[in-house]
Design an enzyme around this catalytic site. Structure first.
Site, mmCIF file in Angstrom:
data_model
loop_
_atom_site.group_PDB
_atom_site.id
_atom_site.type_symbol
_atom_site.label_atom_id
_atom_site.label_comp_id
_atom_site.label_asym_id
_atom_site.label_seq_id
_atom_site.Cartn_x
_atom_site.Cartn_y
_atom_site.Cartn_z
ATOM 1 N N TRP A 363 0.831 -1.203 0.000
ATOM 2 C CA TRP A 363 0.000 0.000 0.000
ATOM 3 C C TRP A 363 0.871 1.262 0.000
ATOM 4 C CZ3 TRP A 363 -1.431 3.025 4.793
ATOM 5 C CH2 TRP A 363 -0.467 2.891 5.792
ATOM 6 N N ASP A 364 2.164 1.087 0.259
ATOM 7 C CA ASP A 364 3.105 2.211 0.256
ATOM 8 C C ASP A 364 2.904 3.045 -1.005
ATOM 9 O OD1 ASP A 364 3.986 0.056 1.880
ATOM 10 O OD2 ASP A 364 6.038 0.783 1.879
ATOM 11 N N GLU A 493 0.965 -2.018 12.473
ATOM 12 C CA GLU A 493 1.173 -3.469 12.586
ATOM 13 C C GLU A 493 1.478 -3.926 14.004
ATOM 14 O OE1 GLU A 493 4.036 -4.473 9.574
ATOM 15 O OE2 GLU A 493 2.561 -4.271 7.966
ATOM 16 N N LYS A 605 3.226 0.996 15.988
ATOM 17 C CA LYS A 605 4.445 0.984 15.178
ATOM 18 C C LYS A 605 4.497 2.238 14.305
ATOM 19 C CE LYS A 605 6.546 -2.058 11.673
ATOM 20 N NZ LYS A 605 6.228 -3.097 10.686
ATOM 21 N N GLN A 606 3.314 2.692 13.893
ATOM 22 C CA GLN A 606 3.267 3.767 12.893
ATOM 23 C C GLN A 606 1.918 4.485 12.943
ATOM 24 O OE1 GLN A 606 3.166 0.030 10.426
ATOM 25 N NE2 GLN A 606 2.804 1.557 8.820
HETATM 26 C C1 BGC Z 1 5.119 -1.277 7.512
HETATM 27 C C2 BGC Z 1 4.064 -1.405 6.430
HETATM 28 C C3 BGC Z 1 4.726 -1.224 5.079
HETATM 29 C C4 BGC Z 1 5.867 -2.190 4.904
HETATM 30 C C5 BGC Z 1 6.626 -1.985 3.606
HETATM 31 C C6 BGC Z 1 6.233 -2.268 7.244
HETATM 32 O O1 BGC Z 1 7.248 -2.089 8.183
HETATM 33 O O2 BGC Z 1 4.573 -1.512 8.776
HETATM 34 O O3 BGC Z 1 3.085 -0.420 6.636
HETATM 35 O O4 BGC Z 1 3.789 -1.413 4.082
HETATM 36 O O5 BGC Z 1 6.779 -2.006 5.963
HETATM 37 O O6 BGC Z 1 7.192 -0.718 3.548
#
Ligand code: BGC
Length: 764
Positions: A363-364, A493, A605-606
């Site tokens: 989804w990035d 996550e 985490k984000q």
């Molecule tokens: C992130 C995801 C991301 C993936 C790839 C993971 O560490 O939590 O949101 O899509 O990295 O960049």
């Protein structure tokens, strides 16, 4: 480490070679054109201490796959991996001065400079090397991966004897003995394959040209790599050498003191993903011949022209902070190098610079990277969305496996469309990817009004993603018959398999209502396409009514007492993470705690809810955004590189300017300064685009709202002035902000009215 050269705003430079910095610098000096990527490895190879380098050449979307081995299997788990392959090493050029082989690690390096210039797109290396026996040579190497000719890599290799005349041998090769990286202790790098998966099927070698044809083990894709050379030297002979997995051409030269020898090497890569099997080698050979005919100087010119146009539409200037200026341009340049633009490929999380995340698309792209292209080079963003259209059949299959009778479920991580995530709680469960893609379609339409895209691609994506959410959710009695989406994972996550992840519900609501709106628009304005769509997808009116009802009754978690949006139904029932007693070395948490331990706590985490409020900013009051920001900031580790940019934008909006600046700094030079410690595995592409968003959407306050481009600029104290460019509905607008105010210049297109905060401004 790459020099934080204060004066070089258009390049990165390394003045001293250190093996301990090599691995990261191979990523930073990587070249690519969206199709091919070549790490910044040395032509002669590198034989430094173990774990200080990785040879890598990649082709976007070219992969092999293996059956994923699970200790315990369950129905519907992802079946096969897809790993972007490290392909034939075409850049090999070895140099021998009489019987001594040149290496950065032998003899003495008397002078050294490596640079990558973002206006030229050329990687340069200049060395004066003294061999162990005292022979001195000047070596100058230039390398490019052509933006105009996607199959082409070219190298100019110049050698000048400084203190001797004598024999010099240059051996140029195509090396098929290549493997992918295997790491078992970092989930972000992926296990890769055991051993070599590319077998050699055919070899060609005649005079100064050669080719290798290789096949992948399981996907059975064919790959050809062809090379040709031009040597400028007075007296030489040639040997062709064929090994089991390699073809080489050796140039034996009688060199004269102070007289340069120049070898131009042209390399072309083609695969059966682009051409019919019988054409693959022929195409590689014709591409390489055409490049040689063009010549190295002309290829350089083409490269410059391409980049001139790119920067004209894209450049951001920051006066008053050179290292930021360098960081932001580096990021934009790397994004350009990473983006697949043929509708069949996309942008890997690490671009084409390394093997982290196995070359997978996430989804990035839609939430982080697409906006950058959309507002600078919209034709690339269209191609990225066409890729999603092209993998719709695979997304439909996946939806059926997941027991959804209708619609499409996009894979969380993939190359060719199949789900490749072996850990479903942080993989398949991230259903929000569907809504993210639909949201990107909406943003694309707002910024371009590209009717052709909507009727041919966009509408179908919207219908299929909306259908999926309609099937996934349910009107739940205990929640006042609101539409609930259960057992999913949101962007963060560090929480998994939750009910009503607020981000997912908010974005799914957008997906459902926008799909409804678009189908009605088609019915009223494009009857022919509407009829086709209805027939192809067997779309029923009741379905659309359900989308509308689900959207208007979507359950959005809210806590009256705290006046915040809980991230999901159970988020507030968990114990807050004990940050005070977590040692620094235990971050990122995912590398030190079992997922269950993390899932039991309030820890992010984000950005998750904060991200939703950035994306849907106009749907929340400033007060609400502040409450949510204050609550989540304390709980967020930013262990994902996708986080700080979003906090910067959110902080800017609510007036926390110091924080916004701090997060921005952390974002802008993440790879140049290796702040996450893993840039060796590749760039952080989403974060790089995040830099652009911080500046344009954060400090610039750019939004599209009520069908108008609106701007609310703020200038950080540290800067004198900044400017950026926006492509919007066939216009190119330059916006400059300084301490006195904001000025606008319409560089292309018809006059248009935009908003600066509440004020209307006519640009003509
Ligand atoms: C992130 C995801 C991301 C993936 C790839 C993971 O560490 O939590 O949101 O899509 O990295 O960049």
């Amino acid at each position: 480490m790459v020099q934080k050269n204060k004066t070089c705003q258009w390049c990165i430079i390394e003045n001293e070679f250190k093996p301990e910095d090599n691995y990261v610098n191979e990523t930073l000096f990587a070249l690519g054109n969206g199709y091919l990527g070549v790490r910044g490895n040395f032509e002669e190879g590198y034989d430094g201490p173990k774990g200080t380098g990785l040879e890598g050449t990649y082709i976007n979307g070219f992969y092999d796959s293996e059956v994923i081995k699970y200790g315990e299997i369950a129905y519907g788990y992802a079946e096969k991996s897809q790993t972007m392959l490290n392909v034939t090493d075409g850049k090999v050029i070895k140099l021998y001065i009489e019987d001594e082989e040149f290496s950065m690690l032998s003899g003495e390096i008397l002078a050294y400079e490596r640079s990558l210039d973002f206006k030229e797109g050329i990687l340069k290396r200049n060395i004066i090397w003294k061999s162990p026996k005292g022979k001195e040579v000047r070596i100058s190497v230039e390398r490019l991966v052509s933006f105009n000719r996607k199959h082409i890599v070219a190298i100019q290799y110049e050698v000048t004897p400084i203190n001797f005349s004598g024999s010099i041998k240059i051996v140029s090769a195509l090396d098929g003995e290549v493997t992918n990286l295997t790491t078992e202790n970092d989930p972000r790098v992926g296990a890769g394959f055991k051993g070599r998966v590319l077998s050699v099927e055919d070899k060609r070698l005649a005079n100064t040209s050669g080719a290798l044809v290789q096949r992948t083990k399981n996907t059975r894709f064919l790959l050809a790599c062809a090379m040709q050379h031009q040597l400028k030297a007075d007296s030489y002979s040639i040997d062709c050498i064929e090994d089991e997995l390699k073809v080489s051409v050796a140039f034996n030269i009688q060199a004269e003191k102070n007289k340069s020898i120049i070898l131009d090497k042209y390399i072309a890569y083609t695969t059966s993903k682009d051409f019919k099997e019988e054409e693959v080698l022929v195409k590689a050979e014709s591409e390489v011949s055409a490049a040689m005919l063009c010549g190295f100087e002309k290829l350089k010119e083409e490269q410059k022209e391409f980049l001139h146009e790119f920067w004209y539409r894209t450049d951001i200037q920051i006066e008053g902070d050179d290292s930021l200026q360098q960081g932001i341009r580096f990021n934009m340049f790397q994004l350009l190098q990473s983006a697949g633009r043929d509708g069949k490929t996309n942008i890997a999380a690490k671009g084409l610079t390394g093997e982290g995340y196995e070359g997978h698309y996430f989804w990035d792209t839609e939430i982080y990277i697409l906006p950058f292209f959309l507002y600078t080079n919209p034709e690339i963003s269209r191609k990225l969305l066409e890729y999603r259209y092209n993998i719709l059949p695979k997304a439909r299959d996946r939806a059926r496996v997941m027991s959804h009778k209708k619609g499409a479920l996009y894979a969380w991580r993939t190359i060719d469309g199949e789900e490749c995530s072996a850990y479903y709680p942080a993989g398949t469960a991230q259903y929000h990817i569907n809504a993210d893609i639909a949201f990107a379609v909406k943003r694309y339409m707002e910024a371009t009004e590209d009717r052709d895209f909507l009727i041919n691609f966009g509408a179908e994506i919207l219908v299929e993603t909306a259908r999926l959410f309609a099937d996934l959710g349910e009107f739940i009695e205990s929640k006042d018959n609101k539409f609930c989406i259960n057992e999913v994972t949101g962007p963060d996550e560090y929480s998994a398999l939750v009910n009503n992840n607020c981000y997912t519900n908010l974005l799914a609501r957008e997906n459902l209502s926008y799909a409804y709106e678009v189908v009605l628009w088609l019915r009223d304005n494009e009857k022919e396409y509407y009829d086709k769509l209805v027939e192809k997808l067997e779309l029923k009116e009741e379905e659309m009514e359900l989308w509308k009802k689900a959207a208007s009754n979507m359950y959005i978690p809210y806590n009256e007492k705290l006046k915040i949006h809980p991230q999901d139904d159970s988020f507030l029932d968990r114990k807050p993470w004990d940050f005070a007693n977590t040692p620094k070395e235990n971050y990122p948490l995912l590398m030190h705690y079992h997922p269950l331990v993390i899932y039991r706590h309030q820890v992010c985490k984000q950005a998750d809810l904060v991200l939703a409020e950035v994306l849907l900013s106009h749907k929340f009051s400033l007060e609400q955004k502040k409450m949510d920001y204050d609550f989540y900031e304390k709980l967020t580790t930013h262990d994902s590189s996708l986080s700080t940019c979003i906090f910067s934008i959110a902080a800017c909006e609510i007036g926390y300017y110091d924080k916004a600046y701090e997060y921005f700094i952390n974002t802008a030079r993440m790879d140049l300064d290796n702040t996450h410690g893993n840039s060796k595995d590749g760039i952080h592409a989403a974060n790089m685009a995040g830099t652009w968003m911080c500046l344009v959407n954060g400090f610039g306050g750019v939004k599209i709202y009520n069908d108008k481009l609106s701007i609310a600029p703020y200038i950080p104290d540290h800067w004198e002035k900044y400017s950026f460019r926006i492509s919007y509905r066939n216009r190119l607008i330059k916006i400059s902000v300084d301490k006195k105010g904001t000025s606008y210049k319409l560089l292309e297109g018809d006059s248009i009215t935009i908003l600066e905060r509440e004020k209307e401004i006519l640009l003509s």
